[in-house]
Design a protein around this motif. Structure first.
Motif, PDB file in Angstrom:
ATOM      1  N   LEU A  28      14.868   5.680  -3.849  1.00  0.00           N
ATOM      2  CA  LEU A  28      14.046   4.471  -3.875  1.00  0.00           C
ATOM      3  C   LEU A  28      14.803   3.283  -3.292  1.00  0.00           C
ATOM      4  O   LEU A  28      14.237   2.491  -2.522  1.00  0.00           O
ATOM      5  CB  LEU A  28      13.607   4.179  -5.309  1.00  0.00           C
ATOM      6  N   THR A  29      16.089   3.169  -3.600  1.00  0.00           N
ATOM      7  CA  THR A  29      16.908   2.075  -3.079  1.00  0.00           C
ATOM      8  C   THR A  29      17.015   2.148  -1.560  1.00  0.00           C
ATOM      9  O   THR A  29      16.874   1.128  -0.863  1.00  0.00           O
ATOM     10  CB  THR A  29      18.315   2.098  -3.711  1.00  0.00           C
ATOM     11  N   VAL A  30      17.248   3.326  -1.036  1.00  0.00           N
ATOM     12  CA  VAL A  30      17.330   3.495   0.416  1.00  0.00           C
ATOM     13  C   VAL A  30      15.996   3.127   1.058  1.00  0.00           C
ATOM     14  O   VAL A  30      15.957   2.437   2.084  1.00  0.00           O
ATOM     15  CB  VAL A  30      17.755   4.934   0.788  1.00  0.00           C
ATOM     16  N   TYR A  31      14.894   3.521   0.446  1.00  0.00           N
ATOM     17  CA  TYR A  31      13.554   3.185   0.948  1.00  0.00           C
ATOM     18  C   TYR A  31      13.391   1.663   1.025  1.00  0.00           C
ATOM     19  O   TYR A  31      12.933   1.124   2.039  1.00  0.00           O
ATOM     20  CB  TYR A  31      12.500   3.798   0.021  1.00  0.00           C
ATOM     21  N   VAL A  32      13.766   0.988  -0.049  1.00  0.00           N
ATOM     22  CA  VAL A  32      13.599  -0.466  -0.112  1.00  0.00           C
ATOM     23  C   VAL A  32      14.532  -1.177   0.872  1.00  0.00           C
ATOM     24  O   VAL A  32      14.160  -2.197   1.456  1.00  0.00           O
ATOM     25  CB  VAL A  32      13.836  -0.968  -1.557  1.00  0.00           C
ATOM     26  N   LEU A  33      15.717  -0.666   1.099  1.00  0.00           N
ATOM     27  CA  LEU A  33      16.668  -1.314   2.001  1.00  0.00           C
ATOM     28  C   LEU A  33      16.407  -1.015   3.478  1.00  0.00           C
ATOM     29  O   LEU A  33      16.636  -1.867   4.335  1.00  0.00           O
ATOM     30  CB  LEU A  33      18.099  -0.907   1.640  1.00  0.00           C
ATOM     31  N   VAL A  34      15.944   0.189   3.779  1.00  0.00           N
ATOM     32  CA  VAL A  34      15.785   0.592   5.179  1.00  0.00           C
ATOM     33  C   VAL A  34      14.456   0.101   5.769  1.00  0.00           C
ATOM     34  O   VAL A  34      14.409  -0.291   6.939  1.00  0.00           O
ATOM     35  CB  VAL A  34      15.915   2.128   5.324  1.00  0.00           C
ATOM     36  N   ASN A  35      13.400   0.102   4.994  1.00  0.00           N
ATOM     37  CA  ASN A  35      12.105  -0.236   5.571  1.00  0.00           C
ATOM     38  C   ASN A  35      11.998  -1.659   6.106  1.00  0.00           C
ATOM     39  O   ASN A  35      11.329  -1.860   7.127  1.00  0.00           O
ATOM     40  CB  ASN A  35      10.977   0.104   4.605  1.00  0.00           C
ATOM     41  N   PRO A  36      12.630  -2.664   5.515  1.00  0.00           N
ATOM     42  CA  PRO A  36      12.612  -3.982   6.180  1.00  0.00           C
ATOM     43  C   PRO A  36      13.255  -3.939   7.568  1.00  0.00           C
ATOM     44  O   PRO A  36      12.789  -4.612   8.501  1.00  0.00           O
ATOM     45  CB  PRO A  36      13.407  -4.887   5.227  1.00  0.00           C
ATOM     46  N   ILE A  37      14.292  -3.123   7.723  1.00  0.00           N
ATOM     47  CA  ILE A  37      14.925  -2.970   9.037  1.00  0.00           C
ATOM     48  C   ILE A  37      13.945  -2.320  10.004  1.00  0.00           C
ATOM     49  O   ILE A  37      13.820  -2.736  11.163  1.00  0.00           O
ATOM     50  CB  ILE A  37      16.233  -2.153   8.920  1.00  0.00           C
ATOM     51  N   ILE A  53       3.975   1.063   9.718  1.00  0.00           N
ATOM     52  CA  ILE A  53       3.054   1.421   8.629  1.00  0.00           C
ATOM     53  C   ILE A  53       3.126   2.920   8.346  1.00  0.00           C
ATOM     54  O   ILE A  53       3.098   3.344   7.193  1.00  0.00           O
ATOM     55  CB  ILE A  53       1.612   0.989   8.980  1.00  0.00           C
ATOM     56  N   TRP A  54       3.251   3.724   9.406  1.00  0.00           N
ATOM     57  CA  TRP A  54       3.326   5.178   9.224  1.00  0.00           C
ATOM     58  C   TRP A  54       4.613   5.568   8.489  1.00  0.00           C
ATOM     59  O   TRP A  54       4.614   6.467   7.650  1.00  0.00           O
ATOM     60  CB  TRP A  54       3.232   5.894  10.570  1.00  0.00           C
ATOM     61  N   SER A  55       5.680   4.867   8.801  1.00  0.00           N
ATOM     62  CA  SER A  55       6.947   5.111   8.104  1.00  0.00           C
ATOM     63  C   SER A  55       6.822   4.744   6.629  1.00  0.00           C
ATOM     64  O   SER A  55       7.237   5.501   5.750  1.00  0.00           O
ATOM     65  CB  SER A  55       8.066   4.299   8.760  1.00  0.00           C
ATOM     66  N   LEU A  56       6.269   3.566   6.374  1.00  0.00           N
ATOM     67  CA  LEU A  56       6.095   3.118   4.989  1.00  0.00           C
ATOM     68  C   LEU A  56       5.225   4.088   4.197  1.00  0.00           C
ATOM     69  O   LEU A  56       5.549   4.449   3.065  1.00  0.00           O
ATOM     70  CB  LEU A  56       5.468   1.727   4.933  1.00  0.00           C
ATOM     71  N   MET A  57       4.125   4.515   4.787  1.00  0.00           N
ATOM     72  CA  MET A  57       3.198   5.404   4.070  1.00  0.00           C
ATOM     73  C   MET A  57       3.793   6.793   3.876  1.00  0.00           C
ATOM     74  O   MET A  57       3.740   7.341   2.768  1.00  0.00           O
ATOM     75  CB  MET A  57       1.864   5.498   4.818  1.00  0.00           C
ATOM     76  N   GLY A  58       4.351   7.371   4.920  1.00  0.00           N
ATOM     77  CA  GLY A  58       4.898   8.723   4.815  1.00  0.00           C
ATOM     78  C   GLY A  58       6.044   8.798   3.826  1.00  0.00           C
ATOM     79  O   GLY A  58       6.062   9.652   2.926  1.00  0.00           O
ATOM     80  N   GLY A  60       6.719   6.557   1.607  1.00  0.00           N
ATOM     81  CA  GLY A  60       6.201   6.133   0.306  1.00  0.00           C
ATOM     82  C   GLY A  60       5.582   7.285  -0.468  1.00  0.00           C
ATOM     83  O   GLY A  60       5.776   7.412  -1.685  1.00  0.00           O
ATOM     84  N   ILE A  61       4.852   8.135   0.220  1.00  0.00           N
ATOM     85  CA  ILE A  61       4.272   9.315  -0.430  1.00  0.00           C
ATOM     86  C   ILE A  61       5.384  10.223  -0.939  1.00  0.00           C
ATOM     87  O   ILE A  61       5.314  10.751  -2.054  1.00  0.00           O
ATOM     88  CB  ILE A  61       3.328  10.059   0.540  1.00  0.00           C
ATOM     89  N   ALA A  62       6.436  10.383  -0.137  1.00  0.00           N
ATOM     90  CA  ALA A  62       7.571  11.203  -0.566  1.00  0.00           C
ATOM     91  C   ALA A  62       8.230  10.607  -1.807  1.00  0.00           C
ATOM     92  O   ALA A  62       8.597  11.332  -2.745  1.00  0.00           O
ATOM     93  CB  ALA A  62       8.587  11.341   0.566  1.00  0.00           C
ATOM     94  N   ILE A  63       8.363   9.285  -1.843  1.00  0.00           N
ATOM     95  CA  ILE A  63       8.949   8.607  -3.008  1.00  0.00           C
ATOM     96  C   ILE A  63       8.086   8.845  -4.247  1.00  0.00           C
ATOM     97  O   ILE A  63       8.591   9.141  -5.336  1.00  0.00           O
ATOM     98  CB  ILE A  63       9.085   7.092  -2.744  1.00  0.00           C
ATOM     99  N   ILE A  64       6.782   8.721  -4.093  1.00  0.00           N
ATOM    100  CA  ILE A  64       5.873   8.932  -5.230  1.00  0.00           C
ATOM    101  C   ILE A  64       5.984  10.357  -5.748  1.00  0.00           C
ATOM    102  O   ILE A  64       6.096  10.592  -6.956  1.00  0.00           O
ATOM    103  CB  ILE A  64       4.423   8.593  -4.826  1.00  0.00           C
ATOM    104  N   LEU A  65       5.957  11.332  -4.849  1.00  0.00           N
ATOM    105  CA  LEU A  65       6.076  12.736  -5.266  1.00  0.00           C
ATOM    106  C   LEU A  65       7.424  13.009  -5.925  1.00  0.00           C
ATOM    107  O   LEU A  65       7.497  13.725  -6.921  1.00  0.00           O
ATOM    108  CB  LEU A  65       5.862  13.663  -4.070  1.00  0.00           C
TER     109      LEU A  65
END
Length: 105
Positions: A28-37, A53-58, A60-65
């Protein structure tokens, strides 16, 4: 009634669970730090097409699962599912064995 674990086994199971939770929070931390970049790179290179948007959604789905699996909320692929699947496979193997030999040991 659940299995009777010794204190060492319970400690080991708790340790494994804590490791999985830590790995989820790292993910989750990597997701939050990398996506703004990723968003900045998208706006700098091709502001006409918002592909981030595709990166965030794809991702994000992996993070949720991943979170559902770690915190034992999945509607599928949980411990009960694993036990049921193991029994199913063993039953199929037993049926093959019985059909092949005609009798069972």
């Amino acid at each position: 009634m659940g299995p009777n674990y010794t204190e060492a086994e319970r400690y080991y199971q708790a340790q494994k669970r804590v490791k999985k939770i830590r790995e989820f929070y790292e993910h989750l931390t990597v997701y939050v730090l990398v996506n703004p970049i990723v968003i900045v790179v998208n706006y700098m290179t091709s502001p006409g097409y918002l592909w981030y948007i595709w990166s965030l959604m794809g991702w994000g789905i992996a993070i949720i699962l991943h979170g559902l699996q770690v915190f034992s909320y999945p509607p599928f692929f949980n411990k009960k599912w694993e036990e049921r699947k193991i029994r199913e496979i063993l039953e199929k193997e037993n049926q093959k064995f019985e059909n092949k030999d005609g009798n069972r040991f």
